[in-house]
Design an enzyme around this catalytic site. Structure first.
Site, PDB file in Angstrom:
ATOM      1  N   ASP A  43       0.840  -1.199   0.000  1.00  0.00           N
ATOM      2  CA  ASP A  43       0.000   0.000   0.000  1.00  0.00           C
ATOM      3  C   ASP A  43       0.879   1.254   0.000  1.00  0.00           C
ATOM      4  O   ASP A  43       1.686   1.453   0.907  1.00  0.00           O
ATOM      5  CB  ASP A  43      -0.878  -0.009   1.257  1.00  0.00           C
ATOM      6  CG  ASP A  43      -1.812   1.182   1.297  1.00  0.00           C
ATOM      7  OD1 ASP A  43      -2.942   1.063   0.790  1.00  0.00           O
ATOM      8  OD2 ASP A  43      -1.413   2.236   1.827  1.00  0.00           O
ATOM      9  N   TYR A  48       2.632   9.798   0.125  1.00  0.00           N
ATOM     10  CA  TYR A  48       3.719   9.205   0.902  1.00  0.00           C
ATOM     11  C   TYR A  48       5.095   9.495   0.293  1.00  0.00           C
ATOM     12  O   TYR A  48       6.122   9.258   0.917  1.00  0.00           O
ATOM     13  CB  TYR A  48       3.568   7.678   1.032  1.00  0.00           C
ATOM     14  CG  TYR A  48       2.286   7.195   1.656  1.00  0.00           C
ATOM     15  CD1 TYR A  48       1.445   8.054   2.343  1.00  0.00           C
ATOM     16  CD2 TYR A  48       1.925   5.857   1.567  1.00  0.00           C
ATOM     17  CE1 TYR A  48       0.260   7.600   2.903  1.00  0.00           C
ATOM     18  CE2 TYR A  48       0.755   5.388   2.135  1.00  0.00           C
ATOM     19  CZ  TYR A  48      -0.083   6.267   2.791  1.00  0.00           C
ATOM     20  OH  TYR A  48      -1.241   5.801   3.348  1.00  0.00           O
ATOM     21  N   LYS A  73      -2.906   5.916  -3.999  1.00  0.00           N
ATOM     22  CA  LYS A  73      -4.022   6.817  -3.689  1.00  0.00           C
ATOM     23  C   LYS A  73      -3.749   8.214  -4.242  1.00  0.00           C
ATOM     24  O   LYS A  73      -2.596   8.665  -4.246  1.00  0.00           O
ATOM     25  CB  LYS A  73      -4.209   6.927  -2.166  1.00  0.00           C
ATOM     26  CG  LYS A  73      -4.090   5.621  -1.434  1.00  0.00           C
ATOM     27  CD  LYS A  73      -4.380   5.740   0.042  1.00  0.00           C
ATOM     28  CE  LYS A  73      -3.920   4.504   0.787  1.00  0.00           C
ATOM     29  NZ  LYS A  73      -2.480   4.429   1.019  1.00  0.00           N
TER      30      LYS A  73
END
Ligand code: 1BO
Length: 275
Positions: A43, A48, A73
């Site tokens: 993930d 990030y 995401k």
């Protein structure tokens, strides 16, 4: 082989590696190690700032691309349709992949009409940038809106979940829509490790409190994505499929939930009203 949860054609491994806060060489190394140990779910997120390294770790592991469920995401500042499609393309370039397995809206953004954002997210899927789409940090109200607006199936809602936070309303809403749930911070950022109830239950099974915290979720078919940079923790977090919590233990763990159990409650662009 890590068991999976299935939702609308997506098969999501119940344990994945969360990579929030992992950066640079260390991130690539942990991803590579995790895959070598048997993880098949990674993930990441645009926010990030580690998609490049996640891709590096994936290639270095030697595990075939199609054996790994890769999630990324889109950050809410890129929810306008053109921006979303550009951000999705940028993520693929950084990961050096032609598609991801699951593309999520990272956090709700009331500044951009949800219909427009969902339209672009669905287009990312039909354009072949992702096999599946979903949302993250959506409450029940937003979930209702999103599922009625989407022209492609939303397979997953990812949100904070651990023994100290009662998310039963939101989990029930996801289930009613046939969506999977992925729990981030499933060990409550390490807070569960010394919990005396979890330690005691773990001792009865020869497991740690962290493993009990993870097992509590996967035993409800909730995927977990604990983050760690330590190899020994990677192994610990994966070794949760050789024991079963009793109904009494599940109930006792459920009673650990408390009103102030939420860890992540930032107002990026307006936090949703949590269920
Ligand atoms: C805003 C970060 C939540 C976890 O991905």
């Amino acid at each position: 082989m890590v068991p999976t949860v299935e939702a609308k054609g997506a098969r999501i491994p119940l344990v994945g590696l969360g990579t929030w806060d992992l950066r640079g060489r260390a991130c690539a190394r942990v991803v590579e190690q995790a895959l070598r140990l048997g993880y098949r779910h990674i993930d990441t997120a645009e926010m990030y700032d580690n998609e490049r390294e996640v891709g590096e770790g994936l290639r270095a592991s030697g595990v075939p691309r199609n054996d790994v469920f890769v999630v990324t995401k889109i950050w809410p500042s890129h929810f306008a349709p053109r921006e979303l499609l550009r951000a999705a393309r940028d993520s693929l370039v950084k990961l050096r992949l032609t598609e991801v397995d699951l593309l999520l809206l990272h956090w709700p953004n009331p500044q951009v009409p949800l219909a427009e954002t969902l339209g672009a997210l669905c287009q990312a899927k039909t354009d072949g940038m992702t096999r599946h789409i979903g949302v993250s940090n959506f409450n029940t109200k937003l979930l209702d809106q999103a599922t009625s607006l989407a022209t492609e199936p939303l397979v997953c809602n990812q949100f904070e979940m651990h023994p100290y936070l009662d998310q039963s309303t939101l989990v029930a809403a996801c289930r009613a829509k046939g969506m999977a749930v992925t729990a981030y911070s499933p060990i409550a950022r390490g807070n569960a490790k010394n919990d005396e109830v979890l330690v005691r239950i773990g001792r009865a099974h020869g497991k740690t409190a962290a493993q009990v915290s993870l097992r509590y979720l996967v035993q409800q078919d909730i995927a977990v994505i604990p983050r760690t940079s330590k190899v020994e923790r990677l192994e610990e977090n994966l070794s949760i499929f050789d024991f079963r919590l009793t109904e009494t233990e599940m109930t006792e763990i459920g009673r650990l939930a408390r009103g102030d159990g939420r860890i992540l409650d930032w107002s990026f662009s307006g936090s949703p009203k949590w269920d």
